[in-house]
Write an enzyme that holds these catalytic residues in place. Structure first.
Site, PDB file in Angstrom:
ATOM      1  N   ARG A   6       0.851  -1.190   0.000  1.00  0.00           N
ATOM      2  CA  ARG A   6       0.000   0.000   0.000  1.00  0.00           C
ATOM      3  C   ARG A   6       0.891   1.245   0.000  1.00  0.00           C
ATOM      4  O   ARG A   6       2.008   1.227   0.499  1.00  0.00           O
ATOM      5  CB  ARG A   6      -0.903   0.014   1.229  1.00  0.00           C
ATOM      6  CG  ARG A   6      -2.057  -0.973   1.144  1.00  0.00           C
ATOM      7  CD  ARG A   6      -3.023  -0.814   2.299  1.00  0.00           C
ATOM      8  NE  ARG A   6      -2.445  -1.268   3.551  1.00  0.00           N
ATOM      9  CZ  ARG A   6      -1.972  -0.490   4.503  1.00  0.00           C
ATOM     10  NH1 ARG A   6      -1.981   0.831   4.361  1.00  0.00           N
ATOM     11  NH2 ARG A   6      -1.468  -0.993   5.605  1.00  0.00           N
ATOM     12  N   TYR A  41      -1.325  -3.585  -6.737  1.00  0.00           N
ATOM     13  CA  TYR A  41      -1.204  -4.248  -5.433  1.00  0.00           C
ATOM     14  C   TYR A  41      -2.571  -4.301  -4.722  1.00  0.00           C
ATOM     15  O   TYR A  41      -3.303  -3.301  -4.698  1.00  0.00           O
ATOM     16  CB  TYR A  41      -0.174  -3.507  -4.555  1.00  0.00           C
ATOM     17  CG  TYR A  41      -0.186  -4.067  -3.145  1.00  0.00           C
ATOM     18  CD1 TYR A  41       0.410  -5.301  -2.888  1.00  0.00           C
ATOM     19  CD2 TYR A  41      -0.868  -3.429  -2.120  1.00  0.00           C
ATOM     20  CE1 TYR A  41       0.337  -5.859  -1.622  1.00  0.00           C
ATOM     21  CE2 TYR A  41      -0.936  -3.977  -0.840  1.00  0.00           C
ATOM     22  CZ  TYR A  41      -0.332  -5.196  -0.604  1.00  0.00           C
ATOM     23  OH  TYR A  41      -0.419  -5.754   0.637  1.00  0.00           O
ATOM     24  N   LYS A  86      -9.693  -2.301   1.299  1.00  0.00           N
ATOM     25  CA  LYS A  86      -9.376  -1.143   2.145  1.00  0.00           C
ATOM     26  C   LYS A  86     -10.155   0.101   1.708  1.00  0.00           C
ATOM     27  O   LYS A  86     -10.599   0.883   2.532  1.00  0.00           O
ATOM     28  CB  LYS A  86      -7.878  -0.856   2.104  1.00  0.00           C
ATOM     29  CG  LYS A  86      -7.005  -2.033   2.537  1.00  0.00           C
ATOM     30  CD  LYS A  86      -7.321  -2.491   3.924  1.00  0.00           C
ATOM     31  CE  LYS A  86      -6.325  -3.538   4.405  1.00  0.00           C
ATOM     32  NZ  LYS A  86      -6.614  -4.012   5.747  1.00  0.00           N
ATOM     33  N   HIS A  97     -11.209  -2.168  11.106  1.00  0.00           N
ATOM     34  CA  HIS A  97     -10.088  -3.014  10.686  1.00  0.00           C
ATOM     35  C   HIS A  97      -9.923  -4.112  11.744  1.00  0.00           C
ATOM     36  O   HIS A  97      -8.971  -4.104  12.529  1.00  0.00           O
ATOM     37  CB  HIS A  97      -8.840  -2.128  10.593  1.00  0.00           C
ATOM     38  CG  HIS A  97      -7.662  -2.769   9.931  1.00  0.00           C
ATOM     39  ND1 HIS A  97      -6.383  -2.341  10.125  1.00  0.00           N
ATOM     40  CD2 HIS A  97      -7.577  -3.801   9.052  1.00  0.00           C
ATOM     41  CE1 HIS A  97      -5.546  -3.071   9.410  1.00  0.00           C
ATOM     42  NE2 HIS A  97      -6.242  -3.959   8.759  1.00  0.00           N
ATOM     43  N   SER A 152      -1.609  -3.384  10.850  1.00  0.00           N
ATOM     44  CA  SER A 152      -1.190  -4.336   9.820  1.00  0.00           C
ATOM     45  C   SER A 152       0.062  -5.079  10.281  1.00  0.00           C
ATOM     46  O   SER A 152       0.920  -4.494  10.949  1.00  0.00           O
ATOM     47  CB  SER A 152      -0.871  -3.598   8.520  1.00  0.00           C
ATOM     48  OG  SER A 152      -1.989  -2.848   8.124  1.00  0.00           O
ATOM     49  N   CYS A 170       0.488  -7.477  12.469  1.00  0.00           N
ATOM     50  CA  CYS A 170       0.606  -7.795  13.905  1.00  0.00           C
ATOM     51  C   CYS A 170      -0.065  -9.122  14.217  1.00  0.00           C
ATOM     52  O   CYS A 170      -0.428  -9.394  15.357  1.00  0.00           O
ATOM     53  CB  CYS A 170      -0.011  -6.690  14.755  1.00  0.00           C
ATOM     54  SG  CYS A 170       1.048  -5.247  14.928  1.00  0.00           S
ATOM     55  N   ASP A 187      -9.828  -9.664   8.689  1.00  0.00           N
ATOM     56  CA  ASP A 187      -9.280  -8.317   8.452  1.00  0.00           C
ATOM     57  C   ASP A 187     -10.273  -7.189   8.711  1.00  0.00           C
ATOM     58  O   ASP A 187      -9.878  -6.137   9.195  1.00  0.00           O
ATOM     59  CB  ASP A 187      -8.752  -8.232   7.004  1.00  0.00           C
ATOM     60  CG  ASP A 187      -7.850  -7.036   6.774  1.00  0.00           C
ATOM     61  OD1 ASP A 187      -7.049  -6.711   7.669  1.00  0.00           O
ATOM     62  OD2 ASP A 187      -7.939  -6.417   5.702  1.00  0.00           O
ATOM     63  N   ARG A 195       2.031 -12.250  -0.833  1.00  0.00           N
ATOM     64  CA  ARG A 195       0.657 -12.489  -0.373  1.00  0.00           C
ATOM     65  C   ARG A 195       0.035 -13.739  -0.980  1.00  0.00           C
ATOM     66  O   ARG A 195       0.397 -14.159  -2.073  1.00  0.00           O
ATOM     67  CB  ARG A 195      -0.219 -11.297  -0.793  1.00  0.00           C
ATOM     68  CG  ARG A 195       0.169  -9.970  -0.148  1.00  0.00           C
ATOM     69  CD  ARG A 195      -0.399  -9.873   1.224  1.00  0.00           C
ATOM     70  NE  ARG A 195      -0.004  -8.688   1.944  1.00  0.00           N
ATOM     71  CZ  ARG A 195      -0.744  -8.125   2.896  1.00  0.00           C
ATOM     72  NH1 ARG A 195      -1.909  -8.635   3.224  1.00  0.00           N
ATOM     73  NH2 ARG A 195      -0.301  -7.079   3.557  1.00  0.00           N
TER      74      ARG A 195
HETATM   75  C1  OXD Z   1      -3.208  -4.479   5.660  1.00  0.00           C
HETATM   76  C2  OXD Z   1      -3.739  -5.640   4.928  1.00  0.00           C
HETATM   77  O1  OXD Z   1      -2.268  -3.825   5.195  1.00  0.00           O
HETATM   78  O2  OXD Z   1      -4.686  -6.254   5.443  1.00  0.00           O
HETATM   79  O3  OXD Z   1      -3.728  -4.176   6.740  1.00  0.00           O
HETATM   80  O4  OXD Z   1      -3.260  -5.949   3.824  1.00  0.00           O
HETATM   81 MN    MN Z   2      -5.481  -5.273   7.156  1.00  0.00          MN
END
Ligand code: OXD
Ligand code: MN
Length: 598
Positions: free
Chosen positions: A75, A203, A212, A232, A254, A256, A281, A373
């Site tokens: 991102r 991406y 998002k 989130h 993100s 974690c 998510d 990913r």
């Molecule tokens: C983030 C994702 O960046 O879920 O939070 O990809």
């Molecule tokens: Mn996320």
């Protein structure tokens, strides 16, 4: 089957697609219906175009590999723009550009950018299609990879057009990878127009507009307007040995471990406990007829970080990616296998790295990109909750906020009340590490893990959280957790992963009013002996360190939060700074008493 003839008579949709096609001038406009046959055809075309590389189909049925452009792997927060009518509405944490100016700039970038290409019309629903929570979006994209990934991540195709009918109530998403030029890359949001324009990146977080962009940025704006929460957060289901089923929603910044927590396997001592995944998510939460907070996962797939995933850290994720999965930027072998750092298998002698270059075992460079990913259908998860697609959602008993803090924040803390809980969420954050360019130990505040995903002003968002209290007659309890406390040698003191079940059990017991807690000036913590630590591989000293509340650290913390609150500025709800001052006064008093100065 996809068609160049529009399978809808919706006049708003037809007019908009025509307008966008006029702007971008594709050779062909292809409407997707989301069928399995269409997917196979798109995949076949993507393979011919070398967008996808088939993996060994015996070992990896339905799985394909994608190399992104090397400049396009994550991102781009600095190029993510919120175009509200005024700068104040976007607030101090967002990059703002006036809508007219941004539309004009983006028109310039989109003009003619699909020449000679196909525009895929990708209708999708976020949320179970028959749910009152659901929102329809249409993404127009020049990328077959994006269209295919949207097919995994959302309910895509006819189902969305059926839900939309003749209404004008859909998110208008225009996306083009175009030349994939970082100088011409912008992810722009126009919340008042329910519009997203994204250019220059393929991406996931920038290009799969349902995730998002719609589910969080535009979603948070709609949630405030309509009186619900777009967060989130993962959603997990816990079933006790007695058969009691509870749900929690948890926010972590993100990277974690959200996906790991959502797919947690309890330690063997927790006989009869089952954890199942509703979402990994994003949570959309509304007040139900019973006065509880009900949540749906608006997504239909997982877009997870691969490195570090193995059968020990996350067996359910490993099982989820065995079929019908897209791998982006991991390492691959010439015989159609994949590998990444932290895989169960040792590194291959040679492979092709994420950049497409030859890689040898022992190389100093990573074979897989750290943000490589997987895109996998959530139905692949052996531990999926049977309520994951329930149109009513699931009732939430506890909300959890978790940061990545080497110091200060104890393993678990329950808020005194809703306002205090909102304070804990508003001030959560992560300490920068040596890997980052800023000074070590500086806390980046990340309210409710939403900092990069807020579609409007941060202070107004926190006010909305406070306002929700009045709307939820039976609110969930609010907790803060920290799996990442370190000792003086820099070693994690809490084992994490499956052992987080021990904390979750306490949270559930507290939420159901079953266990006592120790009151501290900062919140409720487990009384001695209340955390079930049977069989835990950790010393009593480590547990003491993980759960410790150090008043000196907390004084620093509460003073430090002032800077963050100053940044939020005049829209910060007054209750939150009063909460900070109350906690600070209590901490200072406790220190004075401890020092025997009274
Ligand atoms: C983030 C994702 O960046 O879920 O939070 O990809
Ligand atoms: Mn996320």
């Amino acid at each position: 089957m996809s068609s160049t003839v529009a399978p809808t008579k919706n006049p708003h949709l037809l007019a908009w697609v025509e307008e966008m096609a006029k702007l971008t001038t594709p050779e062909k406009v292809l409407w997707l219906d989301g069928s399995g046959q269409e997917r196979q055809e798109l995949i076949a075309q993507a393979v011919v175009d070398k967008v996808l590389i088939p993996l060994d189909q015996k070992k990896w049925p339905g799985c394909y590999y994608h190399h992104s452009n090397k400049n396009d792997v994550a991102r781009v927060e600095h190029l993510t723009i919120i175009c509200t009518p005024t700068k104040e509405e976007a607030g101090p944490t967002n990059t703002w550009v006036a809508p007219a100016e941004m539309y004009a700039k983006m028109r310039g970038l989109f003009a003619g950018c699909m020449k000679g290409r196909t525009m895929y019309v990708t209708p999708y629903v976020m949320g179970p299609a028959d749910s009152p929570f659901a929102k329809v979006g249409i993404e127009l994209t020049d990328s077959v990879y994006v269209a295919l990934n949207m097919g995994t991540m959302t309910r895509m195709g006819k189902v969305a057009l059926d839900r939309l009918g003749d209404k004008n109530d859909f998110n208008k998403g225009l996306h083009a990878v175009a030349e994939c030029d970082p100088e011409k890359r912008y992810i722009t949001h126009f919340p008042q127009d329910n519009t997203i324009w994204s250019v220059g990146s393929g991406y996931g977080g920038n290009a799969l507009l349902g995730k998002k962009c719609l589910a969080l940025r535009i979603g948070s704006y709609l949630a405030k307007k309509e009186g619900w929460l777009a967060e989130h957060m993962l959603i997990l289901e816990a079933e006790s040995p007695q058969g009691e089923i509870s749900y929690v929603a948890a926010a972590f910044p993100s990277a974690c471990g959200k996906t790991n927590f959502a797919m947690l396997i309890p330690p063997k001592e927790f006989v009869g406990w089952k954890i199942r995944t509703v979402g990994d998510d994003i949570a959309w939460m509304r007040v139900g007829p019973d006065g509880r907070l009900w949540a749906v996962n608006p997504e239909a797939g997982y877009f997870g970080v691969v490195p570090g995933t193995n059968t020990k850290t996350n067996p359910n994720a490993m099982a989820s990616i065995t079929k019908d999965t897209f791998f982006t930027n991991v390492a691959r072998t010439v015989d159609g296998d994949v590998w990444w750092e932290g895989h169960d298998a040792p590194p291959p002698e040679t492979c092709i790295d994420w950049k497409g270059d030859p890689w040898k075992k022992g190389s100093a460079d990573k074979a897989a990109h750290p943000n490589s990913r997987f895109t996998a259908p959530m139905a692949n998860n052996p531990a999926i909750s049977r309520f994951a697609s329930d149109p009513r959602g699931v009732p939430i008993s506890a909300l959890i906020f978790g940061g990545r803090r080497a110091t200060t924040v104890p393993l678990v803390l329950q808020s005194f009340n809703w306002t205090h809980g909102v304070y804990l969420g508003a001030t959560m954050g992560s300490e920068t590490t040596a890997a980052a360019t800023s000074a070590v130990g500086v806390v980046r505040r990340d309210p409710m893990a939403m900092l990069p995903f807020l579609g409007y002003d941060a202070g107004s968002y926190l006010q909305h959280w406070l306002d929700m209290q009045d709307r939820i007659p039976n609110p969930p309890k609010i907790f803060m957790v920290n799996w990442f406390r370190k000792d003086n040698a820099g070693k994690f003191v809490w084992p994490g992963y499956g052992d987080n079940m021990r904390v979750l059990k306490w949270i559930l017991d507290r939420s159901h009013g079953r266990t006592n807690a120790q009151e501290t000036v900062l919140g409720w913590v487990p009384a001695k002996g209340d955390l079930d630590l049977t069989g835990l591989d950790a010393t009593p000293e480590a547990i003491e360190q993980a759960t410790r509340i150090d008043m000196g650290e907390w004084q620093h913390e509460l003073e430090d939060v002032k800077e963050w609150f100053d940044k939020i500025g005049k829209t910060l709800p007054v209750q939150l700074d009063l909460e900070r001052q109350l906690l600070l006064a209590s901490v200072k008093n406790a220190r004075t008493v401890a020092a025997g100065k009274k």
